[in-house]
Write a protein that holds these residues in place. Structure first.
Motif, PDB file in Angstrom:
ATOM      1  N   THR A 135       2.665  -3.239   6.079  1.00 42.78           N
ATOM      2  CA  THR A 135       1.622  -3.921   5.293  1.00 42.78           C
ATOM      3  C   THR A 135       0.304  -3.935   6.050  1.00 42.78           C
ATOM      4  O   THR A 135      -0.760  -3.643   5.484  1.00 42.78           O
ATOM      5  CB  THR A 135       2.050  -5.363   4.973  1.00 42.78           C
ATOM      6  OG1 THR A 135       3.260  -5.338   4.211  1.00 42.78           O
ATOM      7  CG2 THR A 135       0.968  -6.087   4.180  1.00 42.78           C
ATOM      8  N   ASP A 136       0.357  -4.258   7.331  1.00 44.77           N
ATOM      9  CA  ASP A 136      -0.856  -4.284   8.153  1.00 44.77           C
ATOM     10  C   ASP A 136      -1.484  -2.893   8.226  1.00 44.77           C
ATOM     11  O   ASP A 136      -2.712  -2.749   8.138  1.00 44.77           O
ATOM     12  CB  ASP A 136      -0.526  -4.799   9.553  1.00 44.77           C
ATOM     13  CG  ASP A 136      -1.763  -4.934  10.432  1.00 44.77           C
ATOM     14  OD1 ASP A 136      -2.838  -5.276   9.900  1.00 44.77           O
ATOM     15  OD2 ASP A 136      -1.660  -4.715  11.656  1.00 44.77           O
TER      16      ASP A 136
ATOM     17  N   ASN B   8      -3.266  -2.130   5.023  1.00 47.01           N
ATOM     18  CA  ASN B   8      -4.517  -2.892   4.948  1.00 47.01           C
ATOM     19  C   ASN B   8      -5.582  -2.295   5.859  1.00 47.01           C
ATOM     20  O   ASN B   8      -6.769  -2.248   5.499  1.00 47.01           O
ATOM     21  CB  ASN B   8      -4.273  -4.353   5.319  1.00 47.01           C
ATOM     22  CG  ASN B   8      -3.518  -5.109   4.239  1.00 47.01           C
ATOM     23  OD1 ASN B   8      -3.559  -4.731   3.063  1.00 47.01           O
ATOM     24  ND2 ASN B   8      -2.823  -6.162   4.626  1.00 47.01           N
TER      25      ASN B   8
ATOM     26  N   LYS C  97      -7.000   0.738   4.177  1.00 39.38           N
ATOM     27  CA  LYS C  97      -7.871   0.307   3.073  1.00 39.38           C
ATOM     28  C   LYS C  97      -9.228  -0.160   3.579  1.00 39.38           C
ATOM     29  O   LYS C  97     -10.263   0.092   2.949  1.00 39.38           O
ATOM     30  CB  LYS C  97      -7.173  -0.832   2.316  1.00 39.38           C
ATOM     31  CG  LYS C  97      -7.979  -1.446   1.185  1.00 39.38           C
ATOM     32  CD  LYS C  97      -7.215  -2.591   0.542  1.00 39.38           C
ATOM     33  CE  LYS C  97      -7.066  -3.760   1.495  1.00 39.38           C
ATOM     34  NZ  LYS C  97      -6.399  -4.920   0.854  1.00 39.38           N
ATOM     35  N   GLU C  98      -9.223  -0.798   4.758  1.00 34.54           N
ATOM     36  CA  GLU C  98     -10.457  -1.347   5.331  1.00 34.54           C
ATOM     37  C   GLU C  98     -11.163  -0.377   6.272  1.00 34.54           C
ATOM     38  O   GLU C  98     -12.106  -0.748   6.977  1.00 34.54           O
ATOM     39  CB  GLU C  98     -10.124  -2.640   6.083  1.00 34.54           C
ATOM     40  CG  GLU C  98      -9.582  -3.735   5.177  1.00 34.54           C
ATOM     41  CD  GLU C  98      -8.876  -4.850   5.940  1.00 34.54           C
ATOM     42  OE1 GLU C  98      -8.862  -4.775   7.202  1.00 34.54           O
ATOM     43  OE2 GLU C  98      -8.331  -5.749   5.299  1.00 34.54           O
TER      44      GLU C  98
ATOM     45  N   TYR D 200      -3.162   5.178   0.534  1.00 26.76           N
ATOM     46  CA  TYR D 200      -3.467   3.749   0.677  1.00 26.76           C
ATOM     47  C   TYR D 200      -4.959   3.447   0.487  1.00 26.76           C
ATOM     48  O   TYR D 200      -5.467   2.458   1.000  1.00 26.76           O
ATOM     49  CB  TYR D 200      -2.993   3.219   2.038  1.00 26.76           C
ATOM     50  CG  TYR D 200      -1.550   3.558   2.319  1.00 26.76           C
ATOM     51  CD1 TYR D 200      -0.535   3.155   1.449  1.00 26.76           C
ATOM     52  CD2 TYR D 200      -1.189   4.298   3.443  1.00 26.76           C
ATOM     53  CE1 TYR D 200       0.788   3.475   1.689  1.00 26.76           C
ATOM     54  CE2 TYR D 200       0.137   4.619   3.695  1.00 26.76           C
ATOM     55  CZ  TYR D 200       1.119   4.205   2.812  1.00 26.76           C
ATOM     56  OH  TYR D 200       2.432   4.524   3.060  1.00 26.76           O
TER      57      TYR D 200
END
Length: 202
Positions: free
Chosen positions: A162-163, A166, A169-170, A192
């Protein structure tokens, strides 16, 4: 051979997965670790396309001759249940002994699994734990089911899929979270980055 099986969505596979696999293989004196990426996992709302996940597992383990991949769940058209997978492996590999590697949090929910009592009679569980308290809780919870399980304390690897999703995505680095080949695959395929109608990135 003694083979540890490590299943999961691997969305994506990361160094936490491969570290634990190698650690368990070493301390439990297993001959091989078999990674089994799930096709359609019954307890996950969304995972990226299974062919991407399969490709990333292949890349992550290709340099370790003691790591194998099995495509049974990937090739299924319906849900992936551990009971069915283990039953299949026992028929296909009659001369091998299998051990199911599982984390302590996931094993706490074992009694919610499909045909968990039947599964508990088929295979030995290696439960990856951290500390005596959780070990005692698991022993008390499953003693009435006579689950064949052993415990192995491992270092706490603070990496999660999950990290990683993220961070991608960032537009943050995932170097040292995943194998370089997996990192390049994610970048090349723009994984992602896109958002679906449920607000989930894929």
């Amino acid at each position: 051979m003694n083979i540890g099986i490590l299943g999961g969505t691997f969305n994506p596979i990361h160094f936490g997965h491969t570290f634990i696999a190698n650690y368990v293989m070493d301390y439990m004196k297993l001959d091989k670790i078999m990674f089994i990426p799930s096709g359609i996992p019954p307890h996950k709302d969304y995972v990226i396309d299974k062919n991407h996940r399969k490709a990333m597992v292949e890349l992550a383990i290709k340099d370790n001759s003691n790591f194998l991949i099995n495509y049974y769940e990937i090739e299924k058209e319906d849900y992936s249940y551990s009971y069915e997978t283990v039953s299949y492996l026992l028929k296909e590999y009659k001369n091998d002994k299998f051990y199911y590697i599982i984390g302590q949090e996931a094993f706490m929910l074992f009694d919610k699994w499909y045909k968990f009592e039947e599964l508990s009679k088929l295979i030995t569980f290696i439960v990856v734990t951290r500390g005596e308290k959780i070990k005692s809780e698991l022993q008390k919870k499953f003693i009435k089911y006579d689950v064949d399980m052993c415990f192995l304390d491992t270092p706490d690897i603070e990496i999660s899929s999950t990290d990683i999703r993220n961070r991608v995505k960032e537009n943050r680095s995932i170097k040292y979270f995943v194998d370089e080949k997996v990192e390049n695959y994610i970048i090349k395929n723009n994984l992602y980055k896109l958002e679906n109608e449920n607000g989930i990135y894929f």
